[in-house]
Every structure is written in structure tokens, then in C-alpha cells.
Write an enzyme that holds these catalytic residues in place. Structure first.
Site, PDB file in Angstrom:
ATOM      1  CD  GLU A  93     -56.946   4.046 -34.605  1.00  0.00           C
ATOM      2  OE1 GLU A  93     -56.709   5.241 -34.915  1.00  0.00           O
ATOM      3  OE2 GLU A  93     -56.683   3.588 -33.486  1.00  0.00           O
ATOM      4  CB  VAL A  94     -55.646   6.629 -40.974  1.00  0.00           C
ATOM      5  CG1 VAL A  94     -55.300   7.020 -42.401  1.00  0.00           C
ATOM      6  CG2 VAL A  94     -57.122   6.843 -40.726  1.00  0.00           C
ATOM      7  N   GLY A 154     -50.889  11.061 -38.644  1.00  0.00           N
ATOM      8  CA  GLY A 154     -52.305  11.003 -38.287  1.00  0.00           C
ATOM      9  C   GLY A 154     -52.551   9.882 -37.304  1.00  0.00           C
ATOM     10  CE  LYS A 182     -56.085  13.771 -47.856  1.00  0.00           C
ATOM     11  NZ  LYS A 182     -56.866  14.444 -46.770  1.00  0.00           N
ATOM     12  CD  GLU A 197     -52.536  10.344 -29.784  1.00  0.00           C
ATOM     13  OE1 GLU A 197     -52.988   9.723 -30.758  1.00  0.00           O
ATOM     14  OE2 GLU A 197     -51.531  11.066 -29.846  1.00  0.00           O
TER      15      GLU A 197
END
Ligand code: NAD
Length: 479
Positions: free
Chosen positions: A228-229, A225, A172, A380
Site C-alpha cells: 500500500e505504501v 515496506g 529514513k 501476506e
């Protein structure tokens, strides 16, 4: 373009909805992708499951997989200019950077093509009359959730080792940059991979992404990524009883000691943050300098940093725009906040006056000295923002370097060999560079983080281990 690649075929999304593809250099849409649904993901995972459990892919030998990967490497190389143009338009990066990314992409398939039949098991001495074999097996079906910063490179980095081991895969790509993944799916077909070995479903994270991680047919997930994700992915993976690797970014430091070779360090320190507009997980975003040389070093760094030029991909300057308006606003908010907090702005790059006014450009910014607790010194930014801080001595340098929640990459600049080893071994980082810096360097080199930078290792043979599991066979043949 608005199609998924499932079971060796181009298929329309079940919901029929699409998302626009926006060019970062102009802010204008130039195409659309399918907004994948749980149903599309289900179809892709089932195709991968079938390819692995009953189809041709599950019966391939390691040597055959190696040959397919090598063929794909050749196809990437022979289509390099086309792929680089697609990547540059989709992400905004300068053409020369996009070309380098495609070269790296081909190297991933070349390296893992060569490695496919060189991953061996072992035997273990055990009781009298017993033979113990440890086999290396694929997980089965692996899911791959990609970021938008290096979409083409990431396609190779995550898929090549997984395919080499024999997993069937569902990818994905990020909704903000997936054009190269769709073009690469065509090359996968041309390289002769059986249907279902590679599937690509486009769409948003909260819908297609989470459906993939939660799918009962998935055996492992690789994610790159945001932290948080990454946490969400790990929780979804836990609910699904599957493992994951997380690659989540960093706040990577350069440690510049008084005896450093400034001439060697300055251009490397600049490039390590400017490259890809700072949108690099392993960007060198902090420069920590021994106080006795802080002023002298910073004077040189300011001068070099001020020469940074930003432009559209075809201008081929030091860096391009930020990927989306949303990300640009995020980067700008860090810059604004540092200014409001009174952190001195030491240097800025320039945006070429010829760029499109609708593009997502920001001026590269160098701040310092920043208070150690300030947001700009700890978080970051994921943009072309470098922050400088002085340190007192080696012990203080370690405290400062290891003093964020991240731990991905670090560089040490010193001529003192003992210090190189001493400091290098105590740094909290998955890669340590001495008198050099290699953001994203080396397909052969294991790479990965600690803490908020994630866990698991990619690249090198380490990735083959993460994308496989052991099975211990205990045979009682008698004495
Ligand atoms: P993100 O983490 O939201 O997206 C990365 C990928 O995860 C995309 O493919 C996205 O569709 C998918 N995703 C998002 N939510 C998901 C969910 N709930 N379940 C499954 N998949 C999901 O990153 P972003 O919003 O594109 O960027 C935000 C920040 O992430 C950046 O500012 C940067 O700090 C960080 N980032 C890091 C890297 C890296 O290389 N480590 C790359 C891109 C972004």
C-alpha cells in the site's frame, strides 16, 4: 538518541517532537527518537545535494569510495556484538538472528566496497568516424525508506550499493526500529565518509517519509515496506519525475513434489516461515504439496512445526515477538479469521512461559488444507503463519504457485532435474531455490519482485545498475 544525523553532525529536530522507542519483548518504552519534519528532511536533502554537487563526496574516486565502504565493513565487524544487542532489543529478534544480521550487514559493505571500482561502462560500434561511450553515473541524491523487520541489514543493502556508485544519500529508517541506523551513522563518520554523503532523518512515514520522496532535490528513491505504501511512494515519485525501486513482500511458495527429500525439506520449510517471526518479505509462507504425498509430508511437518518455541531475544529460541502491538493485532486477526473460516489449524508453536506479559507475542500457526481463494492462502500475513495446500500435478502446481498477486521468491523440492528447470523457469519470482531456501540469502544474488512484490533489483551487481544511470557520449572524430 533523539537527533538526526545531517551533514556529518547530530542535530535536533526542528519541531522538537519525539516518538517513543518501544521494546517488543516487554512492550515498554526505553528511549525516544526525533519525530522528523519536512524541514528536517529539507535540511538533509540540501546537505546531500551539496555533498554531491560541490562537496568532497562528489569528487571521490570509485577506489576511494570502495576503501571507505571496506573500512565501514571492518567497523561493523569490530562493533558486531554491540550492534547485535541494539538490534535485538529494538526489534525483539533472538540474539543469534541479530548476530547473523550484523554479519550480513558487514558483508554488504565488504561486497560493495570491493565492487565500487569494478562497475564499468562500455563502447558501442556505430557510424564510421564515431566513437560511442556509455558511461555509468550516479543518480545524484538517493532517498532510502526502510522497514522495521531487518533494520541493520537494510541499512547495508540499500546504502552500500548507492554509495559505491557515488550517490549522496538520505535515509529514513522505520519509526518502529531505527536504533541500529543511528548507531551506524556514528560508524559512517568514523569510517571517514565526507559530511553529507550519508544523512539519517528519523520520523513517521506520512510526514518525514513523504517529504523525502517529494523533495525536489531528490533523484531516486528506494523503498521497502508494504504494498500500500509502495503504491503511494510510486505516485509521489512520479509527481517528482524520479525513479524508484519497490520491495514489497510476498506470499512465497514451497513446491513439494512426491519425489522430494522430506528430511531435507522439513526443517528448511519450518525455518523459512519462523525466521524473524515470519516478518520477512521473502518468508516461505505457503507450502504446496503433491496430493499423493500430502498426508505423509504434513504429518512430518506438523511434528516439526509444533516444536517451534517463541521467546525474548536473550532466550535465543526459534523466534521472538512481533514488532509492535499493532502488527501483532494484524497477525492475530489473520489467525482468527482463518479459524472462523473453518481452515483447519494443524499445529501451533509455544510461547516460553518466562516471557514478559507485556511483550507482543503470537503463537506460530500452521493451517491446512486451505481453500485456494481464502485470505490466508492469498494475502501476506507478515507473521509466523504457514498455510498448506495440496496440488494434483505439475500444471496444477504452477497454477497454484503463480496464483497470487505477489511474485518474490519460490522453492522447488524434487529430485527430477528436468522438472527443476521446467518449473523454475515458469515460476513468477525474482529468486527460485531448488532443494533449498534462502530467505534473504546471498548479498551477491540479485533479488526483487514482480507484481505486488514490487520492482527493481537489489543485491549483487544488479543493485549497482539500479542505483546508477547511463549516459551515452557520441564523439565525431572524423574518418
Ligand atoms: P509501511 O509500509 O507502513 O512502512 C515502511 C516504511 O515506509 C517506514 O519507514 C514508514 O515510515 C514509511 N512510510 C509509511 N508511510 C509512508 C508514506 N506515506 N510516505 C513515505 N514513507 C512512508 O509498513 P508497516 O506499517 O511498518 O508494516 C505494514 C505491513 O508492511 C506489514 O504487515 C508487511 O505486510 C509489510 N512490510 C513489508 C516489509 C518488507 O520487507 N517487504 C517490511 C515491513 C513491512
Amino acid at each position: 538518541m533523539a537527533r538526526h544525523f545531517i551533514d556529518g553532525d547530530w542535530v535536533a529536530g526542528s519541531g522538537g517532537a519525539t516518538l517513543p522507542v518501544v521494546e517488543p519483548a516487554t512492550g515498554r518504552a526505553f528511549g525516544e527518537i526525533a519525530d522528523g519534519t519536512g524541514e528536517d528532511v529539507d535540511r538533509a536533502v540540501r546537505a546531500a545535494r551539496h555533498a554531491y554537487d560541490e562537496g568532497a563526496w562528489g569528487r571521490t574516486t570509485a577506489t576511494e569510495r570502495g576503501r571507505m565502504l571496506t573500512r565501514l565493513a571492518d567497523l561493523v565487524s569490530s562493533n558486531a556484538e554491540d550492534l547485535a544487542s541494539i538490534e535485538a532489543r529494538d526489534t525483539g529478534k533472538p540474539m543469534s538472528v541479530a548476530r547473523a544480521d550484523v554479519t550480513a550487514l558487514a558483508r554488504y559493505f565488504e561486497f560493495y566496497g570491493g565492487a565500487a571500482d569494478k562497475l564499468h561502462g562500455e563502447t558501442i560500434p556505430y557510424l564510421a568516424g564515431y566513437l560511442v561511450q556509455v558511461l555509468r553515473e550516479p543518480h545524484g541524491v538517493t532517498g532510502h525508506i526502510l522497514p522495521w523487520n531487518y533494520p541493520a541489514q537494510m541499512f547495508g543493502r540499500t546504502l552500500a550499493p548507492s554509495l559505491a556508485v557515488g550517490n549522496a544519500t538520505v535515509l529514513k529508517p522505520a519509526e518502529d526500529a531505527c536504533a541500529s541506523a543511528l548507531r551506524l551513522a556514528e560508524l559512517v563518520m568514523e569510517a571517514g565518509f565526507p559530511a553529507g554523503a550519508v544523512n539519517v532523518v528519523t520520523g513517521r512515514g506520512a510526514s518525514a517519509g513523504s517529504a523525502l520522496v517529494s523533495h525536489p532535490g531528490l533523484d531516486f528513491v528506494s523503498f521497502t515496506g508494504s504494498p500500500e505504501v509502495g503504491q503511494t511512494i510510486q505516485k509521489l515519485a512520479a509527481d517528482n519525475y524520479i525513479g524508484c525501486t519497490l520491495e514489497l513482500g510476498g506470499k512465497s511458495p514451497h513446491l513439494v513434489f512426491a519425489d522430494a527429500d522430506f528430511d531435507a525439506a522439513i526443517p528448511v520449510v519450518c525455518k523459512a516461515i519462523i525466521q524473524n517471526s515470519g516478518q520477512t518479505c521473502s518468508a516461505g509462507s505457503r507450502v504446496l504439496v503433491e496430493r499423493s504425498v500430502y498426508d505423509a509430508f504434513m504429518e512430518r511437518l506438523v511434528e516439526a512445526f509444533s516444536r517451534t518455541r517463541v521467546g525474548a531475544p536473550d532466550m535465543d529460541l526459534d523466534c521472538g515477538p512481533i514488532i509492535t502491538a499493532r502488527q501483532r493485532a494484524r497477525v492475530q486477526s489473520f489467525i482468527d479469521r482463518a479459524g472462523a473460516d473453518g481452515v483447519p489449524l494443524l499445529a501451533e508453536g509455544t510461547i516460553d512461559p518466562g516471557v514478559d506479559a507485556g511483550g507482543f507475542y503470537v503463537r506460530p500457526s500452521l493451517f491446512g488444507p486451505a481453500p485456494r481463494a481464502n485470505v490466508i492462502a492469498r494475502e501476506e500475513v507478515f507473521g509466523p503463519v504457514l498455510v498448506a495446500m495440496p496440488f494434483e500435478d505439475e500444471a496444477d502446481a504452477m497454477t497454484l504457485a503463480n496464483g497470487t498477486d505477489y511474485g518474490l521468491v519460490a522453492a522447488i523440492w524434487t529430485r527430477d532435474g528436468a522438472r527443476q528447470m521446467r518449473v523454475g523457469r515458469r515460476l513468477r519470482a525474482g529468486q527460485v531455490f531448488v532443494n533449498t531456501y534462502g530467505a534473504g540469502a546471498g548479498i551477491e544474488l540479485p533479488f526483487g519482485g514482480n507484481g505486488k512484490s514490487g520492482h527493481g533489483r537489489e543485491k549483487g551487481f544488479a543493485a549497482l545498475h539500479d542505483f546508477s544511470r547511463t549516459k551515452t557520449m557520441v564523439l565525431n572524430h572524423g574518418v
